[in-house]
Design a protein around this motif. Structure first.
Motif, PDB file in Angstrom:
ATOM      1  N   UNK A  26      58.080  34.746  26.922  1.00 47.64           N
ATOM      2  CA  UNK A  26      57.728  33.598  26.087  1.00 47.64           C
ATOM      3  C   UNK A  26      56.933  32.559  26.877  1.00 47.64           C
ATOM      4  N   UNK A  27      57.260  32.403  28.152  1.00 47.41           N
ATOM      5  CA  UNK A  27      56.508  31.480  28.997  1.00 47.41           C
ATOM      6  C   UNK A  27      55.064  31.949  29.158  1.00 47.41           C
ATOM      7  N   UNK A  28      54.867  33.247  29.302  1.00 48.46           N
ATOM      8  CA  UNK A  28      53.510  33.784  29.437  1.00 48.46           C
ATOM      9  C   UNK A  28      52.726  33.588  28.138  1.00 48.46           C
ATOM     10  N   UNK A  29      53.401  33.787  27.011  1.00 53.35           N
ATOM     11  CA  UNK A  29      52.750  33.546  25.724  1.00 53.35           C
ATOM     12  C   UNK A  29      52.296  32.092  25.620  1.00 53.35           C
ATOM     13  N   UNK A  97      44.615  39.608  20.691  1.00 53.16           N
ATOM     14  CA  UNK A  97      45.030  40.742  21.508  1.00 53.16           C
ATOM     15  C   UNK A  97      46.276  40.480  22.349  1.00 53.16           C
ATOM     16  N   UNK A  98      46.617  39.254  22.591  1.00 53.01           N
ATOM     17  CA  UNK A  98      47.770  38.957  23.458  1.00 53.01           C
ATOM     18  C   UNK A  98      48.827  38.162  22.710  1.00 53.01           C
ATOM     19  N   UNK A 224      58.578  44.807  31.039  1.00 55.39           N
ATOM     20  CA  UNK A 224      57.787  44.592  32.250  1.00 55.39           C
ATOM     21  C   UNK A 224      56.413  45.244  32.115  1.00 55.39           C
ATOM     22  N   UNK A 225      56.404  46.483  31.585  1.00 52.33           N
ATOM     23  CA  UNK A 225      55.124  47.177  31.398  1.00 52.33           C
ATOM     24  C   UNK A 225      54.244  46.420  30.408  1.00 52.33           C
ATOM     25  N   UNK A 226      54.834  45.930  29.332  1.00 54.24           N
ATOM     26  CA  UNK A 226      54.061  45.196  28.318  1.00 54.24           C
ATOM     27  C   UNK A 226      53.486  43.911  28.904  1.00 54.24           C
ATOM     28  N   UNK A 230      49.496  43.039  29.202  1.00 55.08           N
ATOM     29  CA  UNK A 230      48.945  41.783  28.671  1.00 55.08           C
ATOM     30  C   UNK A 230      48.113  41.064  29.720  1.00 55.08           C
ATOM     31  N   UNK A 231      48.573  41.116  30.968  1.00 53.54           N
ATOM     32  CA  UNK A 231      47.802  40.481  32.041  1.00 53.54           C
ATOM     33  C   UNK A 231      46.468  41.198  32.247  1.00 53.54           C
ATOM     34  N   UNK A 232      46.471  42.524  32.132  1.00 55.63           N
ATOM     35  CA  UNK A 232      45.209  43.260  32.239  1.00 55.63           C
ATOM     36  C   UNK A 232      44.274  42.893  31.089  1.00 55.63           C
ATOM     37  N   UNK A 233      44.839  42.813  29.891  1.00 49.84           N
ATOM     38  CA  UNK A 233      44.031  42.422  28.733  1.00 49.84           C
ATOM     39  C   UNK A 233      43.461  41.028  28.922  1.00 49.84           C
ATOM     40  N   UNK A 234      44.271  40.150  29.503  1.00 50.53           N
ATOM     41  CA  UNK A 234      43.835  38.775  29.778  1.00 50.53           C
ATOM     42  C   UNK A 234      42.561  38.779  30.626  1.00 50.53           C
ATOM     43  N   UNK A 235      42.564  39.595  31.675  1.00 51.63           N
ATOM     44  CA  UNK A 235      41.387  39.683  32.542  1.00 51.63           C
ATOM     45  C   UNK A 235      40.233  40.378  31.827  1.00 51.63           C
ATOM     46  N   UNK A 236      40.550  41.397  31.034  1.00 51.65           N
ATOM     47  CA  UNK A 236      39.495  42.166  30.360  1.00 51.65           C
ATOM     48  C   UNK A 236      38.771  41.322  29.322  1.00 51.65           C
TER      49      UNK A 236
END
Length: 587
Positions: A26-29, A97-98, A224-226, A230-236
């Protein structure tokens, strides 16, 4: 490595850990959501910045963008607008996407976690219930055993007592047997419950808990995988718009490289070229000879007197405004006969008393006769082109109406052909009006182009002479050739000689006493006084008022002895000195 075998006794800690994992998600969101808000705000500010510096339609700024440097700046503004759009794309992609996907996943994760720990608590409650049953049967077995021992001891005591009747002894014996039987039953019950408990306990610690904890472990690992995905998508998301942002920056560089300083210099020539020829040399006049003298055709004025020298271009001629007049601060010189040379010039120079009316100016003549020849030619050509475009539009409209009328004639059910006659007549009338108007401007254009010197031709025109259209003088200022805002007007040609008394040039312009200050003023806005007769002011600047508004919207101010001019009254806040001469008192 399994939580079910390694952490079989850490139910509470696993519950806290999985809750912490959801909090991290939730913090990352929240982090990504704030990033999208920053991107949107940044894009909005970039768009506002680009819009702020865009040229306003039908304004002077729009004309400035003919220059390549200004066009490059406009391209930069447009590229920055596209650049802002890419940041909006980043915000939209991060949201779709995130944020949206993770928000749904968090809700699903909470439900799954709740289900797993509910099963765990249910298994705990079941084993605790079995343990309580075991404890209860154990206590009952213990109590029954104690009761059987007491009943046996009581029987033996009654049996040894000779004073007790046989009936009492038999009763005590039956009671001892009953208690002994009850103890045996309790023992059997306790043994059965104990076996059952041991079985449930083994199931709990080796089957139920490992299964539940394994599911919780898998759930946590998916979280953890999700998060990593999401972090990869963030960069992409950023990487996807990088090429487009690069193209925007390349567009700015390309626009900068397209700047052509020579072309801009040529545009300045085209914008401000007057079409006049520079004045020629003034011939030496020998005053040792008789006063009868001739004036060179290249001098500032024509001889309109008794001399019959013909002008080079024939017909009526007149003097031209000297283009670079500076104030002469030297002491007055005795009046010389040379001042006769300035007769024509003095008749065309606007007098001081009509400066205000010239500054404010009247309406522009239809034939643009207030402009120098070259500028007038450009204006007339522009007007002719506009009229031709309007004529073409009307012709196209007439053709369309004609085609529609033919369709109506062939198919009466589609419409009445007569209903288009009025519109067709109106369009034809408009075309005729526009053609007459175009012919009028084309005639003026041909007249101007006939006066302009041909390219490459040596300048043979007399200095200060050029043909002009006749325009009746309206007032004392109608003969003025140049107004304070830079406009050019032509005086009516005179066939007779205009005689002006000889006077020193400085007497008319330079020796005027400066007007006294009648107050002060504060500039409310910045005013760029580009026209002659005006003065530039900066917002907040304090200046002296030397002439207040006469009702035409202009106030005359002074910054220093040599720097004064007019500014719009609405641009300044005036503080008149009540003691000053001519100052009005405002209540």
């Amino acid at each position: 490595m399994s939580w079910g075998t390694e952490l079989w006794d850490q139910f509470d800690n696993l519950e806290k850990h999985t809750q912490w994992g959801i909090d991290i998600l939730e913090k990352y969101i929240k982090f990504v959501k704030e990033r999208t808000e920053i991107e949107l705000s940044y894009a909005k500010q970039l768009r506002n910045l680009s819009k702020k510096y865009q040229p306003k339609k039908n304004s002077k700024e729009e004309e400035e963008y003919r220059y390549t440097a200004c066009q490059a700046f406009l391209s930069t503004l447009n590229e920055m607008n596209d650049y802002a759009g890419q940041h909006e794309v980043i915000s939209e992609n991060l949201t779709s996407k995130i944020i949206a996907g993770l928000a749904r996943y968090v809700q699903e994760l909470k439900q799954e976690r709740k289900s797993h720990f509910h099963d765990g608590r249910k298994a705990q409650q079941h084993i605790e219930t079995c343990w309580k049953q075991l404890e209860s049967s154990k206590r009952r077995f213990e109590r029954e055993c104690k009761e059987a021992d007491r009943a046996q001891q009581y029987f033996e005591k009654m049996d040894a007592d000779i004073n007790v009747t046989k009936a009492d002894v038999e009763k005590a014996r039956q009671q001892a047997q009953l208690r002994h039987q009850m103890a045996e039953d309790s023992k059997a019950d306790y043994s059965s419950i104990l076996q059952k408990f041991n079985h449930e306990q083994r199931e709990y610690y080796y089957t139920h808990i490992p299964t539940i904890f394994q599911q919780i472990q898998e759930m946590e690992e998916r979280r953890i995988v999700r998060l990593g995905e999401s972090m990869k998508t963030y960069a992409e998301v950023d990487r996807q718009v990088t090429p487009i942002i690069g193209k925007c920056l390349d567009g700015i560089v390309k626009a900068a490289e397209a700047i052509d300083q020579k072309n801009d210099s040529q545009l300045v020539i085209e914008a401000y070229k007057s079409g006049f020829e520079p004045p020629g040399d003034i011939e030496f006049e020998d005053y040792t000879q008789p006063m009868k003298r001739t004036v060179s055709e290249n001098s500032l004025s024509n001889s309109r007197g008794e001399g019959k020298a013909e002008p080079k271009f024939g017909g009526k001629a007149k003097g031209k405004l000297w283009p670079f007049i500076k104030k002469n601060k030297s002491p007055k010189q005795p009046k010389e006969p040379l001042s006769h040379r300035f007769n024509e010039f003095m008749t065309s120079k606007p007098k001081i008393h009509c400066f205000r009316s010239l500054k404010r100016g009247g309406s522009t003549p239809e034939d643009f006769s207030n402009l120098p020849p070259e500028q007038r030619r450009k204006k007339l050509q522009q007007k002719v082109d506009e009229l031709n475009k309007d004529i073409q539009k009307e012709v196209d409209q007439r053709d369309a109406i004609t085609k529609m009328k033919d369709v109506y004639l062939k198919n009466p059910q589609m419409g009445d052909p007569a209903s288009l006659d009025h519109k067709l007549a109106e369009v034809n009338q408009n075309i005729e009006k526009l053609r007459l108007e175009a012919q009028k401007f084309e005639a003026w254009l041909a007249e101007v182009e006939g006066r302009l010197p041909a390219r490459g031709e040596q300048a043979r025109r007399q200095s200060g002479l050029y043909d002009a259209q006749s325009a009746p003088a309206v007032n004392n200022c109608a003969q003025a050739r140049e107004s304070p805002d830079g406009s050019y007007t032509e005086e009516q040609s005179q066939e007779s000689e205009v005689k002006v008394p000889a006077m020193d040039f400085d007497d008319e312009f330079d020796d005027e006493e400066p007007l006294p200050a009648i107050g002060t003023c504060k500039a409310l806005y910045t005013f760029d006084g580009q026209n002659e007769g005006t003065i530039s002011v900066v917002e907040g600047e304090t200046l002296y008022v030397i002439e207040e508004d006469k009702g035409d919207g202009w106030t005359r101010i002074r910054r220093s002895e040599d720097e004064e001019g007019y500014v719009p009254t609405s641009y300044v806040e005036v503080y008149l000195d009540k003691n000053a001469k001519g100052a009005k008192t405002y209540i």
